[in-house]
Scaffold this motif. Structure first.
Motif, PDB file in Angstrom:
ATOM      1  N   LYS A 110       0.818  -1.237  -0.034  1.00  0.00           N
ATOM      2  CA  LYS A 110      -0.015   0.005   0.009  1.00  0.00           C
ATOM      3  C   LYS A 110       0.831   1.172   0.030  1.00  0.00           C
ATOM      4  O   LYS A 110       0.506   2.114  -0.918  1.00  0.00           O
ATOM      5  N   ASP A 111       1.860   1.286   1.047  1.00  0.00           N
ATOM      6  CA  ASP A 111       2.699   2.338   0.783  1.00  0.00           C
ATOM      7  C   ASP A 111       3.603   2.546  -0.301  1.00  0.00           C
ATOM      8  O   ASP A 111       3.893   3.786  -0.811  1.00  0.00           O
ATOM      9  N   TRP A 112       4.006   1.414  -0.903  1.00  0.00           N
ATOM     10  CA  TRP A 112       4.794   1.494  -2.060  1.00  0.00           C
ATOM     11  C   TRP A 112       3.947   1.949  -3.228  1.00  0.00           C
ATOM     12  O   TRP A 112       4.493   2.736  -4.058  1.00  0.00           O
ATOM     13  N   LEU A 113       2.677   1.724  -3.143  1.00  0.00           N
ATOM     14  CA  LEU A 113       1.880   2.170  -4.474  1.00  0.00           C
ATOM     15  C   LEU A 113       1.485   3.458  -4.169  1.00  0.00           C
ATOM     16  O   LEU A 113       1.630   4.432  -5.197  1.00  0.00           O
ATOM     17  N   LYS A 114       1.682   4.050  -3.002  1.00  0.00           N
ATOM     18  CA  LYS A 114       1.281   5.539  -2.787  1.00  0.00           C
ATOM     19  C   LYS A 114       2.569   6.458  -2.893  1.00  0.00           C
ATOM     20  O   LYS A 114       2.499   7.610  -3.288  1.00  0.00           O
ATOM     21  N   TYR A 115       3.897   5.917  -2.109  1.00  0.00           N
ATOM     22  CA  TYR A 115       4.743   6.822  -2.021  1.00  0.00           C
ATOM     23  C   TYR A 115       6.104   6.601  -2.964  1.00  0.00           C
ATOM     24  O   TYR A 115       6.952   7.452  -3.170  1.00  0.00           O
ATOM     25  N   ALA A 116       6.347   5.246  -3.484  1.00  0.00           N
ATOM     26  CA  ALA A 116       7.452   4.793  -4.325  1.00  0.00           C
ATOM     27  C   ALA A 116       7.393   5.959  -5.384  1.00  0.00           C
ATOM     28  O   ALA A 116       6.567   6.156  -6.307  1.00  0.00           O
ATOM     29  N   THR A 117       8.989   6.292  -5.758  1.00  0.00           N
ATOM     30  CA  THR A 117       9.315   7.230  -6.804  1.00  0.00           C
ATOM     31  C   THR A 117       9.432   6.346  -8.188  1.00  0.00           C
ATOM     32  O   THR A 117      10.514   6.372  -8.539  1.00  0.00           O
ATOM     33  N   VAL A 118       8.560   5.487  -8.659  1.00  0.00           N
ATOM     34  CA  VAL A 118       8.540   5.064  -9.844  1.00  0.00           C
ATOM     35  C   VAL A 118       7.292   5.303 -10.687  1.00  0.00           C
ATOM     36  O   VAL A 118       6.222   5.890 -10.209  1.00  0.00           O
ATOM     37  N   SER A 119       7.450   4.947 -11.911  1.00  0.00           N
ATOM     38  CA  SER A 119       6.294   5.231 -12.874  1.00  0.00           C
ATOM     39  C   SER A 119       4.800   4.625 -12.611  1.00  0.00           C
ATOM     40  O   SER A 119       4.905   3.507 -11.832  1.00  0.00           O
ATOM     41  N   LYS A 120       3.816   5.012 -13.122  1.00  0.00           N
ATOM     42  CA  LYS A 120       2.427   4.328 -12.624  1.00  0.00           C
ATOM     43  C   LYS A 120       2.445   2.928 -13.352  1.00  0.00           C
ATOM     44  O   LYS A 120       1.832   1.965 -12.931  1.00  0.00           O
ATOM     45  N   LEU A 121       3.075   2.815 -14.664  1.00  0.00           N
ATOM     46  CA  LEU A 121       3.184   1.599 -15.128  1.00  0.00           C
ATOM     47  C   LEU A 121       4.003   0.676 -14.318  1.00  0.00           C
ATOM     48  O   LEU A 121       3.416  -0.372 -14.289  1.00  0.00           O
ATOM     49  N   ARG A 122       5.126   0.955 -13.834  1.00  0.00           N
ATOM     50  CA  ARG A 122       5.747  -0.069 -12.816  1.00  0.00           C
ATOM     51  C   ARG A 122       5.018  -0.233 -11.863  1.00  0.00           C
ATOM     52  O   ARG A 122       5.100  -1.402 -11.153  1.00  0.00           O
ATOM     53  N   LYS A 123       4.156   0.473 -11.250  1.00  0.00           N
ATOM     54  CA  LYS A 123       3.407   0.087 -10.072  1.00  0.00           C
ATOM     55  C   LYS A 123       2.339  -0.711 -10.261  1.00  0.00           C
ATOM     56  O   LYS A 123       1.946  -1.725  -9.436  1.00  0.00           O
ATOM     57  N   LEU A 124       1.681  -0.688 -11.540  1.00  0.00           N
ATOM     58  CA  LEU A 124       0.763  -1.385 -11.881  1.00  0.00           C
ATOM     59  C   LEU A 124       0.969  -2.868 -12.361  1.00  0.00           C
ATOM     60  O   LEU A 124       0.473  -3.944 -11.711  1.00  0.00           O
ATOM     61  N   ILE A 125       2.336  -2.965 -12.848  1.00  0.00           N
ATOM     62  CA  ILE A 125       2.943  -4.129 -12.896  1.00  0.00           C
ATOM     63  C   ILE A 125       3.168  -5.070 -11.713  1.00  0.00           C
ATOM     64  O   ILE A 125       3.057  -6.153 -11.308  1.00  0.00           O
ATOM     65  N   GLY A 126       3.935  -3.933 -10.740  1.00  0.00           N
ATOM     66  CA  GLY A 126       4.118  -4.839  -9.451  1.00  0.00           C
ATOM     67  C   GLY A 126       2.712  -4.928  -8.639  1.00  0.00           C
ATOM     68  O   GLY A 126       2.931  -6.209  -8.161  1.00  0.00           O
ATOM     69  N   LEU A 127       1.921  -4.369  -8.750  1.00  0.00           N
ATOM     70  CA  LEU A 127       0.690  -4.800  -8.286  1.00  0.00           C
ATOM     71  C   LEU A 127       0.020  -6.139  -8.732  1.00  0.00           C
ATOM     72  O   LEU A 127      -0.167  -7.112  -8.115  1.00  0.00           O
ATOM     73  N   ILE A 128      -0.046  -6.040 -10.169  1.00  0.00           N
ATOM     74  CA  ILE A 128      -0.506  -7.426 -10.832  1.00  0.00           C
ATOM     75  C   ILE A 128       0.525  -8.539 -10.442  1.00  0.00           C
ATOM     76  O   ILE A 128      -0.194  -9.784 -10.228  1.00  0.00           O
ATOM     77  N   GLY A 129       1.966  -8.223 -10.273  1.00  0.00           N
ATOM     78  CA  GLY A 129       2.525  -9.366  -9.866  1.00  0.00           C
ATOM     79  C   GLY A 129       2.533 -10.017  -8.608  1.00  0.00           C
ATOM     80  O   GLY A 129       2.478 -11.142  -8.285  1.00  0.00           O
ATOM     81  N   VAL A 130       2.250  -8.974  -7.557  1.00  0.00           N
ATOM     82  CA  VAL A 130       1.965  -9.374  -6.126  1.00  0.00           C
ATOM     83  C   VAL A 130       0.842 -10.293  -6.252  1.00  0.00           C
ATOM     84  O   VAL A 130       0.718 -11.236  -5.259  1.00  0.00           O
ATOM     85  N   LEU A 131      -0.303  -9.669  -7.017  1.00  0.00           N
ATOM     86  CA  LEU A 131      -1.603 -10.445  -6.716  1.00  0.00           C
ATOM     87  C   LEU A 131      -1.454 -11.864  -7.112  1.00  0.00           C
ATOM     88  O   LEU A 131      -2.058 -12.759  -6.728  1.00  0.00           O
ATOM     89  N   ILE A 132      -0.654 -11.778  -8.243  1.00  0.00           N
ATOM     90  CA  ILE A 132      -0.737 -13.239  -9.051  1.00  0.00           C
ATOM     91  C   ILE A 132       0.024 -14.245  -8.042  1.00  0.00           C
ATOM     92  O   ILE A 132      -0.113 -15.393  -7.781  1.00  0.00           O
ATOM     93  N   GLU A 133       1.154 -13.677  -7.664  1.00  0.00           N
ATOM     94  CA  GLU A 133       2.470 -14.630  -6.684  1.00  0.00           C
ATOM     95  C   GLU A 133       1.521 -14.890  -5.369  1.00  0.00           C
ATOM     96  O   GLU A 133       1.589 -15.999  -5.008  1.00  0.00           O
ATOM     97  N   SER A 134       0.622 -13.966  -4.991  1.00  0.00           N
ATOM     98  CA  SER A 134       0.105 -14.331  -3.680  1.00  0.00           C
ATOM     99  C   SER A 134      -1.063 -15.220  -3.969  1.00  0.00           C
ATOM    100  O   SER A 134      -1.174 -16.205  -2.863  1.00  0.00           O
ATOM    101  N   PHE A 135      -1.913 -15.307  -5.080  1.00  0.00           N
ATOM    102  CA  PHE A 135      -2.711 -16.223  -5.559  1.00  0.00           C
ATOM    103  C   PHE A 135      -2.185 -17.495  -5.725  1.00  0.00           C
ATOM    104  O   PHE A 135      -2.596 -18.610  -5.324  1.00  0.00           O
ATOM    105  N   PHE A 136      -0.961 -17.535  -6.305  1.00  0.00           N
ATOM    106  CA  PHE A 136      -0.116 -18.799  -6.548  1.00  0.00           C
ATOM    107  C   PHE A 136      -0.022 -19.544  -5.125  1.00  0.00           C
ATOM    108  O   PHE A 136      -0.037 -20.507  -4.987  1.00  0.00           O
TER     109      PHE A 136
END
Length: 245
Positions: A110-136
């Motif tokens: 949550k904090d990474w998505l809110k404060y991290a100094t990376v692009s929105k695309l990188r945050k989207l990819i990171g979020l999708i990756g976390v959801l996939i690995e968590s489901f896995f």
């Protein structure tokens, strides 16, 4: 620490960043978070954290202590939700200098998505990756629990069945032994094809009833779940959000 990010992440610099890079990153972050510029409710708190990060990282002694602190504590932010105690061997007073805040990986995300100094695309990819690995990992956990449950129930069923048919098996076993003495082992096997196979299967199934509970206990062991959470889940999560050890 006063934030789920370490000071380097907060300023958006690497741990090998020079003093000039830190100063430049500090100016960039303050332009974004200074209360006179940013009117959000987080601005005052964030600007204070940014100032704290600059103060520590621009002081050689404080930075050295802080780097040691990170080395000793790097995994603690991820251990709370697995209920695993940290294995830090640090014996100095560094832990007393920085506030030790433990967070779940979801709080960190949550904090990474809110404060991290990376692009929105990188945050989207990171979020999708976390959801996939968590489901896995969740799917693996469910499969392990179901498998262990089946092993336990299977063992109980086998023993219950054998409990009912034990007298019959005993009689058949005595008859087979008598026939072997009377006719000889080879003759008995030839006259009753499949009898040896049936005996082997019966014995193996009975032995299996003792192996299954051990297997179930191993599947649900602390070691297995430590590998699942602290080796697979955590490492994949770190990759998704670009966490640097």
């Amino acid at each position: 620490m006063n934030t789920t990010f370490n000071y380097y992440e907060l300023l958006g610099v690497s741990e090998n960043a020079s003093s000039e890079e830190i100063k430049e990153a500090y100016k960039k972050q303050m332009k974004k978070w200074h209360p006179d510029i940013n009117k959000s409710s987080d601005a005052v708190n964030m600007s204070a954290k940014i100032n704290e990060a600059k103060e520590v990282l621009l002081d050689d002694l404080k930075r050295k202590d802080y780097d040691q602190y990170l080395k000793d504590k790097v995994n603690e932010n991820y251990n709370r939700y697995t209920q695993r105690k940290a294995n830090s061997t640090n014996t100095n007073n560094t832990n007393n200098v920085y506030e030790d805040v433990k967070v779940t990986k979801w709080q960190y995300l949550k904090d990474w998505l809110k404060y991290a100094t990376v692009s929105k695309l990188r945050k989207l990819i990171g979020l999708i990756g976390v959801l996939i690995e968590s489901f896995f990992c969740w799917l693996i956990k469910i499969m392990l629990i179901i498998t262990a449950y089946i092993c336990t129930i299977g063992s109980s069923i086998i023993r219950m069945i054998y409990g009912y048919i034990a007298p019959i098996l005993g009689i058949l076993g005595v008859l087979f032994i008598v026939m072997c003495f009377v006719n000889g082992f080879n003759e008995t096997i030839n006259d009753n094809p499949g009898s040896l196979t049936a005996i082997i299967v019966i014995v193996l199934v009975y032995v299996l009833s003792f192996i299954l509970p051990v297997l179930a206990k191993s599947i649900l062991s602390v070691k297995v779940f430590d590998i699942l959470y602290n080796k697979i889940d955590i490492n994949l999560f770190k990759k998704c959000v670009g966490y640097k050890d």
